[in-house]
Design a protein around this motif. Structure first.
Motif, mmCIF file in Angstrom:
data_model
loop_
_atom_site.group_PDB
_atom_site.id
_atom_site.type_symbol
_atom_site.label_atom_id
_atom_site.label_comp_id
_atom_site.label_asym_id
_atom_site.label_seq_id
_atom_site.Cartn_x
_atom_site.Cartn_y
_atom_site.Cartn_z
ATOM 1 N N ILE A 72 0.769 -1.256 -0.128
ATOM 2 C CA ILE A 72 -0.036 0.085 -0.173
ATOM 3 C C ILE A 72 1.056 1.252 0.038
ATOM 4 C CG2 ILE A 72 -0.114 0.079 2.474
ATOM 5 C CD1 ILE A 72 -2.870 0.965 2.304
ATOM 6 N N TRP A 73 0.310 2.439 -0.799
ATOM 7 C CA TRP A 73 1.080 3.620 -0.748
ATOM 8 C C TRP A 73 0.242 4.754 -1.005
ATOM 9 C CZ3 TRP A 73 1.590 0.254 -4.839
ATOM 10 C CH2 TRP A 73 1.206 0.883 -6.265
ATOM 11 N N ARG A 74 0.789 5.668 -1.020
ATOM 12 C CA ARG A 74 -0.257 6.934 -1.316
ATOM 13 C C ARG A 74 0.675 8.066 -2.054
ATOM 14 N NH1 ARG A 74 -2.061 8.345 4.069
ATOM 15 N NH2 ARG A 74 -3.188 10.192 3.309
ATOM 16 N N ASN A 75 -0.093 8.921 -2.585
ATOM 17 C CA ASN A 75 0.532 9.858 -3.199
ATOM 18 C C ASN A 75 -0.471 11.229 -3.091
ATOM 19 O OD1 ASN A 75 0.887 12.345 -5.287
ATOM 20 N ND2 ASN A 75 2.012 11.139 -6.372
ATOM 21 N N ASN A 76 -0.458 12.147 -1.948
ATOM 22 C CA ASN A 76 -1.185 12.912 -1.446
ATOM 23 C C ASN A 76 -1.781 13.990 -2.400
ATOM 24 O OD1 ASN A 76 -1.398 11.693 0.941
ATOM 25 N ND2 ASN A 76 0.573 13.109 1.836
ATOM 26 N N TRP A 82 -3.094 3.566 -3.423
ATOM 27 C CA TRP A 82 -2.925 2.249 -4.148
ATOM 28 C C TRP A 82 -2.625 1.112 -3.377
ATOM 29 C CZ3 TRP A 82 -0.976 7.008 -5.679
ATOM 30 C CH2 TRP A 82 -1.304 7.476 -6.918
ATOM 31 N N LEU A 83 -3.236 -0.171 -3.636
ATOM 32 C CA LEU A 83 -3.000 -1.428 -3.346
ATOM 33 C C LEU A 83 -2.598 -2.288 -4.372
ATOM 34 C CD1 LEU A 83 -3.318 -3.023 -0.554
ATOM 35 C CD2 LEU A 83 -5.294 -4.080 -1.387
ATOM 36 N N GLN A 84 -1.500 -2.641 -4.430
ATOM 37 C CA GLN A 84 -0.749 -3.583 -5.489
ATOM 38 C C GLN A 84 -0.662 -4.782 -4.747
ATOM 39 O OE1 GLN A 84 1.056 -3.037 -8.262
ATOM 40 N NE2 GLN A 84 1.023 -5.183 -8.429
#
Length: 118
Positions: A72-76, A82-84
Motif C-alpha cells: 500500500i502507498w499513497r500520493n497526497n 493504491w494497493l498493489q
C-alpha cells in the motif's frame, strides 16, 4: 463524510497481479494528507476484514495473510492510495473497499470486485 472511489478490480488468474486505487476526489489536498486510509475486503459469506492500512506518515500495516504479497502507498497530491496485489490466490477473491475515519465518521467507497480464478 469523505467520498472515496475505488477502481482497478477485475478477473485475474492465480499468481497474477492487480493494482487497486482509492481516490478522494472532493477532498482538499491539505486535509487528505492527514487521512489514514485502509483497505478492507469482504468475501461471500465472510465478515469484512482489514487488508492493509497507511497513515498520514505513510506508516503501513498489513494483515498476516497478505504480508509480502500486497503493498500500500499513497500520493497526497493525487489524493489517491493504491494497493498493489501480487501472487494472488483464490482466497483473495472478494469485494475490496477503502475506508477512512474522520471526525468520528466512517466513510466507505462503493467497492471493487477482485476475482482470482483460472
Amino acid at each position: 463524510q469523505v467520498q472515496l472511489v475505488e477502481s482497478g478490480g477485475g478477473l485475474v488468474q492465480p499468481g497474477g497481479s492487480l493494482t487497486l486505487s482509492c481516490r478522494a476526489p472532493r477532498a482538499i489536498f491539505s486535509v487528505f494528507r492527514d487521512y489514514a486510509i485502509s483497505w478492507y475486503r469482504q468475501a461471500p459469506g465472510k465478515q469484512r476484514e482489514l487488508v492493509a492500512a497507511i497513515d498520514d506518515a505513510s506508516t503501513t500495516n498489513y494483515a498476516d495473510s497478505v504480508k509480502g504479497r500486497f503493498s500500500i502507498w499513497r500520493n497526497n497530491s493525487r489524493k489517491t492510495v493504491w494497493l498493489q496485489m501480487n501472487s494472488l490466490e483464490s482466497e483473495d477473491t472478494a469485494i475490496y473497499y477503502c475506508n477512512t475515519m474522520q471526525n468520528g465518521v466512517d466513510s466507505w467507497g462503493q467497492g471493487t470486485q477482485v476475482t482470482v480464478s483460472s
